[in-house]
Design a protein around this motif. Structure first.
Motif, PDB file in Angstrom:
ATOM      1  N   VAL A  62       0.140   7.129  -8.166  1.00 26.78           N
ATOM      2  CA  VAL A  62       0.040   7.642  -6.799  1.00 26.78           C
ATOM      3  C   VAL A  62       1.295   8.430  -6.490  1.00 26.78           C
ATOM      4  N   GLN A  63       1.115   9.527  -5.779  1.00 28.39           N
ATOM      5  CA  GLN A  63       2.232  10.387  -5.378  1.00 28.39           C
ATOM      6  C   GLN A  63       2.350  10.349  -3.856  1.00 28.39           C
ATOM      7  N   TYR A  64       3.556  10.054  -3.379  1.00 25.72           N
ATOM      8  CA  TYR A  64       3.851  10.049  -1.951  1.00 25.72           C
ATOM      9  C   TYR A  64       4.751  11.244  -1.657  1.00 25.72           C
ATOM     10  N   ASP A  65       4.323  12.124  -0.755  1.00 19.16           N
ATOM     11  CA  ASP A  65       5.163  13.256  -0.355  1.00 19.16           C
ATOM     12  C   ASP A  65       6.390  12.748   0.392  1.00 19.16           C
ATOM     13  N   ALA A  66       7.322  13.641   0.674  1.00 20.53           N
ATOM     14  CA  ALA A  66       8.519  13.271   1.418  1.00 20.53           C
ATOM     15  C   ALA A  66       8.152  12.742   2.806  1.00 20.53           C
ATOM     16  N   GLU A  67       7.034  13.208   3.364  1.00 22.87           N
ATOM     17  CA  GLU A  67       6.542  12.650   4.627  1.00 22.87           C
ATOM     18  C   GLU A  67       5.063  12.321   4.474  1.00 22.87           C
ATOM     19  N   ILE A  68       4.725  11.091   4.844  1.00 17.12           N
ATOM     20  CA  ILE A  68       3.325  10.705   4.882  1.00 17.12           C
ATOM     21  C   ILE A  68       2.988  10.288   6.308  1.00 17.12           C
ATOM     22  N   SER A  69       1.742  10.493   6.688  1.00 18.23           N
ATOM     23  CA  SER A  69       1.342  10.139   8.049  1.00 18.23           C
ATOM     24  C   SER A  69      -0.139   9.820   8.088  1.00 18.23           C
ATOM     25  N   LEU A  78       0.812  -1.210   0.000  1.00 18.69           N
ATOM     26  CA  LEU A  78       0.000   0.000   0.000  1.00 18.69           C
ATOM     27  C   LEU A  78       0.849   1.265   0.000  1.00 18.69           C
ATOM     28  N   ILE A  79       1.967   1.215   0.708  1.00 16.61           N
ATOM     29  CA  ILE A  79       2.882   2.353   0.790  1.00 16.61           C
ATOM     30  C   ILE A  79       4.177   1.959   0.104  1.00 16.61           C
ATOM     31  N   LEU A  80       4.636   2.782  -0.819  1.00 16.94           N
ATOM     32  CA  LEU A  80       5.899   2.521  -1.503  1.00 16.94           C
ATOM     33  C   LEU A  80       7.011   2.485  -0.461  1.00 16.94           C
ATOM     34  N   LEU A  81       7.690   1.360  -0.346  1.00 17.76           N
ATOM     35  CA  LEU A  81       8.673   1.142   0.719  1.00 17.76           C
ATOM     36  C   LEU A  81      10.058   1.661   0.378  1.00 17.76           C
ATOM     37  N   ASP A  82      10.381   1.760  -0.893  1.00 17.18           N
ATOM     38  CA  ASP A  82      11.721   2.194  -1.299  1.00 17.18           C
ATOM     39  C   ASP A  82      11.988   3.624  -0.852  1.00 17.18           C
ATOM     40  N   GLY A  83      13.150   3.834  -0.268  1.00 20.51           N
ATOM     41  CA  GLY A  83      13.592   5.181   0.075  1.00 20.51           C
ATOM     42  C   GLY A  83      13.122   5.718   1.410  1.00 20.51           C
ATOM     43  N   MET A 141       6.100   8.073   7.886  1.00 22.05           N
ATOM     44  CA  MET A 141       7.243   7.601   7.117  1.00 22.05           C
ATOM     45  C   MET A 141       7.835   8.802   6.402  1.00 22.05           C
ATOM     46  N   LYS A 142       9.160   8.924   6.457  1.00 23.72           N
ATOM     47  CA  LYS A 142       9.847  10.022   5.769  1.00 23.72           C
ATOM     48  C   LYS A 142      10.845   9.451   4.773  1.00 23.72           C
ATOM     49  N   ARG A 143      10.919  10.131   3.635  1.00 23.44           N
ATOM     50  CA  ARG A 143      11.947   9.829   2.635  1.00 23.44           C
ATOM     51  C   ARG A 143      12.561  11.153   2.217  1.00 23.44           C
ATOM     52  N   ASN A 144      13.613  11.118   1.424  1.00 24.72           N
ATOM     53  CA  ASN A 144      14.322  12.342   1.040  1.00 24.72           C
ATOM     54  C   ASN A 144      13.536  13.241   0.094  1.00 24.72           C
ATOM     55  N   LYS A 145      12.655  12.653  -0.706  1.00 25.76           N
ATOM     56  CA  LYS A 145      11.913  13.460  -1.672  1.00 25.76           C
ATOM     57  C   LYS A 145      10.588  12.780  -1.998  1.00 25.76           C
ATOM     58  N   VAL A 185      -3.467   4.618  12.194  1.00 21.39           N
ATOM     59  CA  VAL A 185      -3.743   3.254  11.760  1.00 21.39           C
ATOM     60  C   VAL A 185      -4.558   2.522  12.823  1.00 21.39           C
ATOM     61  N   GLU A 186      -5.549   1.804  12.339  1.00 24.30           N
ATOM     62  CA  GLU A 186      -6.309   0.884  13.181  1.00 24.30           C
ATOM     63  C   GLU A 186      -6.616  -0.329  12.313  1.00 24.30           C
ATOM     64  N   LYS A 187      -7.286  -1.328  12.839  1.00 24.37           N
ATOM     65  CA  LYS A 187      -7.539  -2.551  12.093  1.00 24.37           C
ATOM     66  C   LYS A 187      -8.279  -2.250  10.793  1.00 24.37           C
ATOM     67  N   HIS A 188      -7.687  -2.624   9.670  1.00 24.22           N
ATOM     68  CA  HIS A 188      -8.244  -2.476   8.318  1.00 24.22           C
ATOM     69  C   HIS A 188      -8.461  -1.023   7.901  1.00 24.22           C
ATOM     70  N   LYS A 189      -7.751  -0.074   8.507  1.00 21.65           N
ATOM     71  CA  LYS A 189      -8.002   1.326   8.168  1.00 21.65           C
ATOM     72  C   LYS A 189      -6.789   2.198   8.476  1.00 21.65           C
ATOM     73  N   MET A 190      -6.608   3.215   7.627  1.00 20.85           N
ATOM     74  CA  MET A 190      -5.663   4.302   7.883  1.00 20.85           C
ATOM     75  C   MET A 190      -6.450   5.579   7.635  1.00 20.85           C
ATOM     76  N   LYS A 191      -6.626   6.393   8.689  1.00 22.84           N
ATOM     77  CA  LYS A 191      -7.431   7.606   8.570  1.00 22.84           C
ATOM     78  C   LYS A 191      -6.579   8.842   8.823  1.00 22.84           C
ATOM     79  N   LYS A 192      -7.152   9.995   8.498  1.00 19.05           N
ATOM     80  CA  LYS A 192      -6.442  11.278   8.605  1.00 19.05           C
ATOM     81  C   LYS A 192      -5.088  11.205   7.896  1.00 19.05           C
ATOM     82  N   VAL A 193      -5.111  10.582   6.733  1.00 22.12           N
ATOM     83  CA  VAL A 193      -3.900  10.391   5.931  1.00 22.12           C
ATOM     84  C   VAL A 193      -3.446  11.736   5.381  1.00 22.12           C
ATOM     85  N   SER A 194      -2.146  11.975   5.420  1.00 25.75           N
ATOM     86  CA  SER A 194      -1.578  13.148   4.746  1.00 25.75           C
ATOM     87  C   SER A 194      -0.364  12.713   3.946  1.00 25.75           C
TER      88      SER A 194
END
Length: 148
Positions: free
Chosen positions: A77-84, A40-45, A60-64, A87-96
């Motif tokens: 899909v675009q992942y910013d340098a920091e995503i947050s 679900l989340i790009l793990l590289d970097g 999760m933070k990456r350089n860019k 998390v709870e069972k079967h859900k991720m809310k207030k995603v940025s």
């Protein structure tokens, strides 16, 4: 490597890890524990990741910022340098920090959930645009030989 403890308000009491190998491992473990697909989340970097067990806050933070195409569903899909998010069972809310391209526009994702695990669908919601899209969970799974 032993986790560090973060001090900022949302991150207070968090387990914090640094380095791409440990962050990759910890992010995959977190997704698995939450019942979310491991790709679900790009793990590289990812260079820093953290988790506050008491609140479910994760980051999760990456350089860019990076873009990734989920080929099985034809979505960019675009992942910013920091995503947050929280998390709870079967859900991720207030995603940025996560956006999906719909036609020619980037839509901010605010919630990701598997409402009924038996139907094999994962749902992405945007609070700003009021858009809700569902896709097969398998489109976000990393095959065993790709986990290394």
């Amino acid at each position: 490597m032993a986790p560090q403890v973060a001090s900022d308000d949302k991150k207070s009491g968090a387990e914090v890890y640094h380095g791409s190998e440990i962050c990759r491992k910890k992010t995959m473990e977190l997704l698995e524990q939450a019942g979310l697909p491991n790709g679900l989340i790009l793990l590289d970097g990812i260079q820093e990741c953290g988790y506050v067990r008491e609140t479910g806050f994760v980051w999760m933070k990456r350089n860019k910022k990076v873009e990734h195409e989920f080929k099985a569903i034809g979505r960019l899909v675009q992942y910013d340098a920091e995503i947050s998010g929280y998390v709870e069972k079967h859900k991720m809310k207030k995603v940025s920090g996560v956006k999906s391209k719909e036609l020619l526009v980037w839509i901010t994702i605010s919630e990701i959930s598997i409402e009924d695990p038996s139907n094999g669908k994962i749902c992405f919601k945007s609070a700003v645009a009021g858009i809700k899209k569902s896709f097969p969970v398998g489109a976000f799974e990393i095959e065993e030989n790709d986990k290394k």
